[in-house]
Design an enzyme around this catalytic site. Sequence first.
Site, PDB file in Angstrom:
ATOM      1  N   ASP A 386      -6.307   5.329  13.497  1.00  0.00           N
ATOM      2  CA  ASP A 386      -5.508   4.792  12.395  1.00  0.00           C
ATOM      3  C   ASP A 386      -4.049   4.698  12.843  1.00  0.00           C
ATOM      4  O   ASP A 386      -3.149   5.204  12.180  1.00  0.00           O
ATOM      5  CB  ASP A 386      -5.653   5.703  11.160  1.00  0.00           C
ATOM      6  CG  ASP A 386      -4.955   5.140   9.933  1.00  0.00           C
ATOM      7  OD1 ASP A 386      -4.547   3.970   9.963  1.00  0.00           O
ATOM      8  OD2 ASP A 386      -4.796   5.886   8.955  1.00  0.00           O
ATOM      9  N   LEU A 387      -3.845   4.070  13.990  1.00  0.00           N
ATOM     10  CA  LEU A 387      -2.508   3.958  14.564  1.00  0.00           C
ATOM     11  C   LEU A 387      -1.826   2.723  13.993  1.00  0.00           C
ATOM     12  O   LEU A 387      -2.225   1.593  14.279  1.00  0.00           O
ATOM     13  CB  LEU A 387      -2.588   3.869  16.083  1.00  0.00           C
ATOM     14  CG  LEU A 387      -3.202   5.096  16.771  1.00  0.00           C
ATOM     15  CD1 LEU A 387      -3.311   4.873  18.265  1.00  0.00           C
ATOM     16  CD2 LEU A 387      -2.379   6.344  16.477  1.00  0.00           C
ATOM     17  N   GLU A 388      -0.787   2.934  13.213  1.00  0.00           N
ATOM     18  CA  GLU A 388      -0.117   1.835  12.526  1.00  0.00           C
ATOM     19  C   GLU A 388       1.192   1.440  13.206  1.00  0.00           C
ATOM     20  O   GLU A 388       1.933   0.606  12.689  1.00  0.00           O
ATOM     21  CB  GLU A 388       0.138   2.220  11.062  1.00  0.00           C
ATOM     22  CG  GLU A 388      -1.149   2.514  10.309  1.00  0.00           C
ATOM     23  CD  GLU A 388      -0.916   2.878   8.850  1.00  0.00           C
ATOM     24  OE1 GLU A 388       0.207   2.657   8.357  1.00  0.00           O
ATOM     25  OE2 GLU A 388      -1.851   3.371   8.202  1.00  0.00           O
ATOM     26  N   ASN A 389       1.466   2.046  14.361  1.00  0.00           N
ATOM     27  CA  ASN A 389       2.730   1.767  15.045  1.00  0.00           C
ATOM     28  C   ASN A 389       2.512   1.284  16.477  1.00  0.00           C
ATOM     29  O   ASN A 389       3.256   1.617  17.384  1.00  0.00           O
ATOM     30  CB  ASN A 389       3.606   3.028  15.041  1.00  0.00           C
ATOM     31  CG  ASN A 389       3.967   3.464  13.636  1.00  0.00           C
ATOM     32  OD1 ASN A 389       4.648   2.741  12.921  1.00  0.00           O
ATOM     33  ND2 ASN A 389       3.496   4.623  13.234  1.00  0.00           N
ATOM     34  N   GLN A 446      -7.549  -2.025   6.457  1.00  0.00           N
ATOM     35  CA  GLN A 446      -6.824  -1.683   5.235  1.00  0.00           C
ATOM     36  C   GLN A 446      -6.385  -2.962   4.519  1.00  0.00           C
ATOM     37  O   GLN A 446      -5.439  -3.618   4.939  1.00  0.00           O
ATOM     38  CB  GLN A 446      -5.598  -0.837   5.576  1.00  0.00           C
ATOM     39  CG  GLN A 446      -5.906   0.435   6.337  1.00  0.00           C
ATOM     40  CD  GLN A 446      -4.656   1.167   6.761  1.00  0.00           C
ATOM     41  OE1 GLN A 446      -3.648   1.206   6.032  1.00  0.00           O
ATOM     42  NE2 GLN A 446      -4.681   1.762   7.944  1.00  0.00           N
TER      43      GLN A 446
END
Length: 562
Positions: A386-389, A446
């Site tokens: 869940d790496l959003e960066n 998401q």
Amino acid sequence: MHRARLVSATVAAALCLLLPGRASAADIDDFNDINNVENAGFESGLSDWTCSAGSGTAVSSPTHSGTGALRATPAGQDNARCAQTVAVRPNSTYTLSAWVRGGYAYLGATGTGTTDVSTWTPDSSSWKQVSTTFTTGASTASVTIYTHGWYGQAAYYADDVSVYGPDGGGGGDPEPTVPGTPGGLTVSGATSSSVSLAWNAVSGATVYNIYRSGTKVTAVTGTSATVTGLAASTSYSFQVTATNAAGESGKSATVTGRTTSSSGGGTGLPKHAVTGYWQNFNNGATVQRISDVPSAYDIIAVAFADATSTPGAVTFTLDSAGLGGYTVDQFKADVRAKQAAGKKVIVSVGGERGTVSVNDPTSATNFANSVYALMQAYGFDGVDIDLENGLNATYMTQALRSLAAKAGPSLILTMAPQTIDMQSTSNTYFQTALQVKDILTVVNMQYYNSGSMLGCDGKVYSQGSVDFLTALACIQLEGGLSPSQVGLGVPASTRGAGSGYVSPSVVNAALDCLTKGTGCGSFRPARTYPELRGAMTWSTNWDAAAGSAWSNAVGAHVRGLP
């Protein structure tokens, strides 16, 4: 590729008679190419090599072949140049090559007496060969060959460097011989569409060929491989051979591997599943223990593992104080109880504030080792990405494959990219998902906090509608993921996200539209996907705060999908 020394004494004598000026059979070496590089595979450390600013070191892993390789790390204004002076003959043509991986890698030769040459390749998570040729001048007796990286880039690895051409008289590594037959071939895992294999390393081998029922299907440089594209519930036979420049070995003993059934693969999950994130912190949602999570959730993603000071490594610390005194022992016992009830509990890495970075071979190894350590310590069934960066497809793929090799075929691997990350197969998140497709459980994109996005029909859709869910899911479904690897990720309540909440009835309509062709809005997919995995929500805690309305409605609906 060099020519083997196959000239017999008889042929040599004959040539001596035919060619004026050839005084002896020994001179026949003029016509045979050899590798003029000494310590070409770094089996003797850095002997015969010089590296700038102490940038190079000999390592035992990863290697292309044998027991050694070069690892060189650029730093500051130094590009990690490692060089050797090689004896050559005048007026001769040579082929310069090396196997490299890691960061940017350059290979070249100077002092050729004609035109100096170089070649390069961008970063790579696997070994690749770079090659060029040069011709020596009329009085050239030696050249300097070199490798180097690039400023600010990751360390590079080099192995099996060669300068093939006439013998320069300076020695050089002996020519390779055909490697032995690989032993120890075993089946290390299976899914509904793949079988994973492992075998023992063979000295001198550079590539291993994998055969299925007598037909070569793939080739790898390591001692493991996953054969994909197989039918479910089917047995296959496999063999492996070892190769190098001298040729290919005989085939190994045969092993038989059988794929799992198509529903749930080898993970023990139902055909359709519901994923929920469990919060290891108190942010105003209902504080839960793992035992409080409703049975409607098939996969519980524990949020979150945190980055450490070691690049790529993660750790997990239970927030006992924030969770009302929930102890580690109670947490572990609750995880085991959920698993006994047929549920999967995984650790999620990242989140909105996550800073985990996997961008080179070392951090990829650290990531895999640390996640596996958490799986052993807490009993987790796998990991959620869940790496959003930002995400590096090359090295995250390397990390996940390394983890899968440790954890085996029962590994649960999920992803939760943002909508922007899955708009195109050229995006790194999408690339990663496709590159680990054979070990991937589900991608729960998401569908919130994103604003309007393009659907697979090229039209723009606003979040919060059936069309937004179905038209964006279509991109993944038609972009290469299996329907069983696609889930719809939505907030459990209006407080669960900044925007994008939809009622459970809208989620259920989207599930029906994709699996059965009913309940669609203005967008209607060209076909249905009855194998669609299911749905995900952030979070079980926000669901509980809203009276479990989401899990009660969506959980029951997912169970009834075709």
